[in-house]
Write an enzyme that holds these catalytic residues in place. Structure first.
Site, PDB file in Angstrom:
ATOM      1  N   ASP A 156     -26.794  29.289  75.560  1.00 45.80           N
ATOM      2  CA  ASP A 156     -27.326  30.203  74.543  1.00 45.80           C
ATOM      3  C   ASP A 156     -28.812  30.461  74.802  1.00 45.80           C
ATOM      4  OD1 ASP A 156     -27.974  31.520  72.109  1.00 45.80           O
ATOM      5  OD2 ASP A 156     -26.280  30.588  71.121  1.00 45.80           O
ATOM      6  N   ARG A 209     -24.989  44.930  67.954  1.00 46.71           N
ATOM      7  CA  ARG A 209     -26.290  44.508  67.429  1.00 46.71           C
ATOM      8  C   ARG A 209     -27.055  43.848  68.559  1.00 46.71           C
ATOM      9  NH1 ARG A 209     -26.588  38.964  67.290  1.00 46.71           N
ATOM     10  NH2 ARG A 209     -24.835  37.745  66.509  1.00 46.71           N
TER      11      ARG A 209
END
Ligand SMILES: O=C(O)[C@H](O)[C@@H](O)[C@H](O)[C@H](O)CO
Ligand SMILES: [Zn+2]
Length: 299
Positions: free
Chosen positions: A204, A101
């Site tokens: 992140d 994904r």
């Protein structure tokens, strides 16, 4: 020093909140909840949230110049009409990788939508490695692949002069830079500008401020850190009351506030009791530095 204030402005309980984007026109923060397949819009004036549910994990959302939004849904670059909640597929990637994904995505200063992929995780940061790639979608809907062998494609942004592209592959524990050609969208000369320290955990999401410094959300580190990409030094650490901080963006009046998303998935019951705001949207004020407006997709 300015006095920093951190508050949870929306107790959303996102499984994995991500992709905070300030939308000036509506005084709103856009964000997604990846596993919940939701794209959300939080109005900072009315404090109301509106959401659209899509048919696959949605990992990023961005503004679109011609109206509405674009989003990365599953392995597809899509356009979203907020009014009638319709989604149109603009392009698909990784067709041979059924377990992949998209993850973080952001629009470059020329209006190209950049986003990378990853294998679906079995637990946070546990996944089949080297399955991801970095892509961009040009305004004419053409997809360009930059490189593969990515573990968890994550934070990205561009320097203020548009000559450097910053990028994070989380499991490299590094913030990298490339030379960037805004005209062609080409990247070259990859190098690391910062290696995370152990307690900073996993890099992140990321955004740049008006001084050209990078703000990186540290997953499992419960913090955002401010880095000087020129010296490779960490300038500041801002701790949050939640561990799984995933991404950050500037917003609010004059882009003087920072918004931080975080995740709930992967937390044990004990941590959830100690961190009841996990999965919420946090606002940090008093940082003393502003951010810049996000670029809209030009296609
Ligand atoms: O927020 C994201 O970008 C990913 O989709 C998450 O799954 C985390 O980053 C990951 O688990 C930590 O590396
Ligand atoms: Zn991320």
């Amino acid at each position: 020093m300015s006095s920093i204030k951190i508050e949870c402005v929306l107790p959303q309980k996102c499984g994995c909140g991500e992709s905070p984007v300030w939308e000036e026109a509506s005084n709103s923060l856009l964000f997604v909840d990846i596993p919940a397949k939701k794209i959300c819009q939080w109005n900072s004036l009315s404090k109301q949230v509106q959401q659209v549910t899509v048919d696959a994990p949605v990992s990023s959302v961005a503004l679109r110049q011609s109206g509405g939004y674009v989003a990365t849904i599953g392995t597809k670059f899509c356009a979203l009409n907020w009014e009638n909640q319709s989604v149109v597929v603009l392009a698909e990637v990784d067709k041979d990788k059924k377990n992949n994904r998209f993850n973080d995505g952001k629009v470059d200063p020329a209006g190209r939508y950049f986003a990378g992929t990853m294998a679906e995780e079995v637990a946070p940061a546990v996944l089949e490695r080297h399955q991801g790639s970095l892509y961009s979608l040009s305004p004419d809907h053409h997809v360009k692949k930059y490189f593969d062998q990515v573990d968890i494609s994550n934070g990205l942004d561009w320097s203020l002069d548009h000559k450097i592209f910053y990028y994070i592959d989380s499991l490299s524990y590094s913030v990298d830079a490339f030379d960037y050609d805004l005209q062609t969208g080409q990247i070259s000369n990859r190098r690391s500008v910062y290696k995370l320290e152990k307690e900073e955990q996993i890099p992140d999401g990321m955004c740049i401020d008006v001084e050209g410094r990078l703000w990186v959300a540290c997953y499992n580190g419960g913090r955002v850190i401010r880095l000087d990409p020129e010296t490779g030094k960490r300038l500041q650490t801002v701790k949050l009351p939640v561990d799984k901080t995933t991404s950050c963006c500037f917003g609010g009046k004059d882009y003087s506030e920072m918004y931080v998303t975080c995740a709930r998935d992967g937390m044990d019951p004990d941590s959830l009791l100690r961190q009841p705001e996990a999965g919420g949207i946090f606002k940090i004020t008093g940082l003393g530095v502003k951010g810049i407006a996000s670029y809209p997709y030009a296609g």
